[in-house]
Write an enzyme that holds these catalytic residues in place. Structure first.
Site, short mmCIF file in Angstrom:
data_model
loop_
_atom_site.label_atom_id
_atom_site.label_comp_id
_atom_site.label_asym_id
_atom_site.label_seq_id
_atom_site.Cartn_x
_atom_site.Cartn_y
_atom_site.Cartn_z
N TYR A 56 30.06 87.10 50.66
CA TYR A 56 29.34 86.58 51.81
C TYR A 56 27.68 86.87 51.81
CZ TYR A 56 33.59 85.70 54.01
OH TYR A 56 34.86 85.03 54.53
N ARG A 59 26.35 83.84 50.23
CA ARG A 59 26.34 82.65 50.87
C ARG A 59 25.34 82.87 52.03
NH1 ARG A 59 32.35 82.13 52.88
NH2 ARG A 59 31.47 80.40 53.81
N GLN A 90 33.98 74.82 62.36
CA GLN A 90 34.50 75.78 61.53
C GLN A 90 33.52 76.55 60.65
OE1 GLN A 90 38.79 74.41 60.04
NE2 GLN A 90 37.64 72.37 60.74
N HIS A 108 34.83 79.96 63.39
CA HIS A 108 34.96 80.98 62.44
C HIS A 108 33.98 81.97 62.36
CE1 HIS A 108 38.37 78.12 60.73
NE2 HIS A 108 38.84 78.85 61.66
N CYS A 116 29.52 95.32 63.55
CA CYS A 116 29.65 96.88 63.36
C CYS A 116 31.18 97.16 63.33
CB CYS A 116 29.05 97.40 64.67
SG CYS A 116 29.58 99.42 64.63
N GLY A 182 34.51 66.14 58.42
CA GLY A 182 34.59 67.02 57.10
C GLY A 182 35.31 68.18 57.10
N THR A 183 36.79 67.91 57.27
CA THR A 183 37.61 69.03 57.15
C THR A 183 38.88 68.56 56.62
OG1 THR A 183 38.49 70.83 58.48
CG2 THR A 183 38.08 68.84 59.78
N ASN A 208 35.50 61.42 56.93
CA ASN A 208 35.84 62.69 55.91
C ASN A 208 35.64 61.93 54.57
OD1 ASN A 208 36.74 65.28 55.90
ND2 ASN A 208 38.25 64.79 54.62
C1 BJW Z 1 33.16 65.85 53.26
C2 BJW Z 1 32.17 65.48 52.20
C3 BJW Z 1 31.08 64.73 53.00
C4 BJW Z 1 33.50 66.96 51.42
N1 BJW Z 1 31.24 64.00 54.18
N2 BJW Z 1 33.57 64.88 54.30
C5 BJW Z 1 50.27 77.19 61.25
C6 BJW Z 1 50.94 76.81 59.84
C7 BJW Z 1 50.46 77.49 58.82
C8 BJW Z 1 49.65 78.68 58.62
C9 BJW Z 1 49.18 78.98 60.22
C10 BJW Z 1 49.36 78.21 61.16
N3 BJW Z 1 48.68 79.04 61.87
C11 BJW Z 1 48.14 79.64 61.54
C12 BJW Z 1 48.19 79.97 60.29
C13 BJW Z 1 47.62 80.97 59.39
C14 BJW Z 1 46.21 80.61 59.04
C15 BJW Z 1 46.19 79.43 58.17
O1 BJW Z 1 45.99 78.38 58.67
N4 BJW Z 1 46.50 79.31 56.90
C16 BJW Z 1 46.80 78.06 56.22
C17 BJW Z 1 46.02 78.31 54.75
C18 BJW Z 1 47.82 77.38 56.13
N5 BJW Z 1 45.17 80.54 59.99
C19 BJW Z 1 44.62 81.83 60.32
O2 BJW Z 1 44.89 82.81 59.83
C20 BJW Z 1 43.55 81.55 61.46
N6 BJW Z 1 44.08 82.65 62.57
C21 BJW Z 1 44.96 82.47 63.43
O3 BJW Z 1 45.76 81.29 63.39
O4 BJW Z 1 45.19 83.33 64.20
C22 BJW Z 1 46.39 83.03 65.32
C23 BJW Z 1 46.01 82.36 66.68
C24 BJW Z 1 45.78 80.97 66.69
C25 BJW Z 1 45.45 80.30 67.94
C26 BJW Z 1 44.77 81.07 68.89
C27 BJW Z 1 44.99 82.52 68.69
C28 BJW Z 1 45.46 83.14 67.59
C29 BJW Z 1 42.36 82.11 61.06
C30 BJW Z 1 41.68 81.05 59.99
C31 BJW Z 1 40.19 81.59 59.52
C32 BJW Z 1 40.09 80.66 58.48
N7 BJW Z 1 38.75 81.30 57.81
C33 BJW Z 1 37.87 80.57 57.04
C34 BJW Z 1 36.81 81.67 56.42
C35 BJW Z 1 35.68 81.55 57.40
C36 BJW Z 1 34.40 82.26 56.77
C37 BJW Z 1 33.80 82.21 55.58
O5 BJW Z 1 33.40 80.82 55.78
O6 BJW Z 1 34.07 82.51 54.68
O7 BJW Z 1 37.33 79.45 57.48
S1 BJW Z 1 38.91 79.90 55.46
C38 BJW Z 1 37.89 78.58 55.45
O8 BJW Z 1 38.51 77.29 55.64
C39 BJW Z 1 36.75 78.54 56.28
C40 BJW Z 1 36.72 77.19 56.97
O9 BJW Z 1 36.32 77.06 58.06
C41 BJW Z 1 38.29 76.71 57.13
C42 BJW Z 1 38.26 75.44 56.83
O10 BJW Z 1 38.12 74.89 55.60
P1 BJW Z 1 37.43 73.13 55.73
O11 BJW Z 1 36.16 73.31 56.89
O12 BJW Z 1 38.53 72.27 56.09
O13 BJW Z 1 36.88 72.91 54.26
P2 BJW Z 1 37.68 72.21 53.10
O14 BJW Z 1 36.72 72.75 51.81
O15 BJW Z 1 38.89 72.66 52.89
O16 BJW Z 1 37.55 70.80 53.40
C43 BJW Z 1 36.38 70.15 53.22
C44 BJW Z 1 36.72 68.50 53.57
O17 BJW Z 1 35.33 67.84 53.66
C45 BJW Z 1 37.57 67.80 52.60
O18 BJW Z 1 38.38 67.15 53.28
C46 BJW Z 1 36.41 67.03 51.71
O19 BJW Z 1 37.08 65.67 51.37
C47 BJW Z 1 35.45 66.76 52.87
N8 BJW Z 1 34.01 66.41 52.53
N9 BJW Z 1 32.18 66.34 51.10
C48 BJW Z 1 32.32 64.29 54.55
N10 BJW Z 1 29.87 64.67 52.35
#
Ligand code: BJW
Length: 248
Positions: A56, A59, A90, A108, A116, A182-183, A208
């Protein structure tokens, strides 16, 4: 397209890619050999806090050298000149804010602040002393200063602002717009929001680079870099909507 009464916007790592902020899953989902899932969990923090801290801190430091790109600017313009909107990101960077988006729900968390571990209080901590890879920092809120953790939402933790997000989506209706940029559709609950918005009646539009896992939830898919595609889309919408006059 008729002027919507509301716009829901969801962004992910791809919106910041053209600013030089690495995405999560494009580089095999690895950081120095660690899976992202292994550095972004509470158990990783308990098991190996220094590795997580370093991940972190690098980053957090990198934030100082990046700037918003044309996609962030287009989102800010859509918010400023379009119908009432909710922008949910996100991303933990602050590039939407720096591009001029007045209100951003960072579901996120934020890299600029630390939390803290004892009190849960968040503080903006971006001074040079807060950005050392090798040692962690302590809070200014407790009598005996406590360790601070990254102010982000890890896997297994509850994303921020979910009641507000669900409330906003629940108030979307036919003809409203849900724009997703972008997700990858890998991470829940964010990955389910377009489906919910469409169920509420909104037209779902995706910008995307590649097809995401939830591509089937979109009425309109634009594949390519957001910085190239989004400004034109926003221009077209704003122009078409201005002919309709402001929504009441
Ligand atoms: C471009 C581009 C360009 C590139 N132009 N596009 C249901 C089913 C299965 C599992 C679960 C479920 N519900 C919950 C879960 C568990 C879990 C989960 O989802 N697991 C999966 C792995 C399956 N989720 C959780 O644990 C979450 N909590 C939760 O659900 O609590 C219960 C609850 C729910 C609702 C209400 C109350 C309680 C928490 C998730 C936390 C995610 N944290 C992270 C880290 C954050 C800190 C950090 O940054 O380090 O968040 S993980 C990481 O992934 C980060 C991101 O925000 C997140 C999403 O990533 P993103 O943005 O999609 O990035 P990429 O790299 O995956 O994709 C990039 C995209 O951009 C690509 O498609 C490219 O093509 C595109 N791209 N260049 C346009 N120029």
């Amino acid at each position: 397209m008729k002027r919507p009464s509301r716009v829901f916007i969801l962004t992910g790592a791809g919106v910041s890619a053209e600013s030089g902020v690495p995405t999560f899953r494009d580089a095999n989902g690895l950081w120095e050999g660690h899976r992202f899932e292994d550095v972004a969990t509470p158990s990783a923090w308990r098991r190996d806090p220094l590795t997580v801290w370093r991940f972190y801190t690098l980053r957090r430091r990198a934030l100082l050298n990046v700037k918003p790109n044309a996609a962030h600017v287009a989102v800010a313009r859509l918010q400023a000149e379009g119908p009432p909107s909710l922008l949910v990101s996100q991303n933990v960077d602050d590039l939407h804010q720096r591009a001029g988006s007045a209100s951003v729900l960072s579901m996120h968390g934020q890299l600029r602040s630390l939390r803290c571990e004892a009190s849960g209080r968040c503080e903006e901590r971006m001074a040079e002393d807060d950005l050392h890879e090798g040692h962690m920092v302590t809070c200014t809120c407790c009598a005996a200063p406590s360790r601070m953790r990254p102010d982000v939402v890890w896997f297994g933790e509850t994303p921020l602002g979910m009641p507000k997000i669900h409330d906003w989506i629940g108030r979307l209706s036919d003809g409203d717009l849900c724009l997703v940029v972008g997700t990858s559709g890998h991470v829940f609950p964010a990955a389910d929001l377009a489906r919910q918005a469409r169920q509420a009646g909104a037209r779902t539009v995706l910008v995307n680079l590649d097809e995401p896992l939830n591509a089937g939830d979109f009425d309109e898919v634009h594949l390519g870099p957001a910085g190239k595609l989004l400004p034109g889309l926003v221009d077209t919408w704003l122009e078409a909507w201005s002919a309709d006059g402001p929504s009441v």
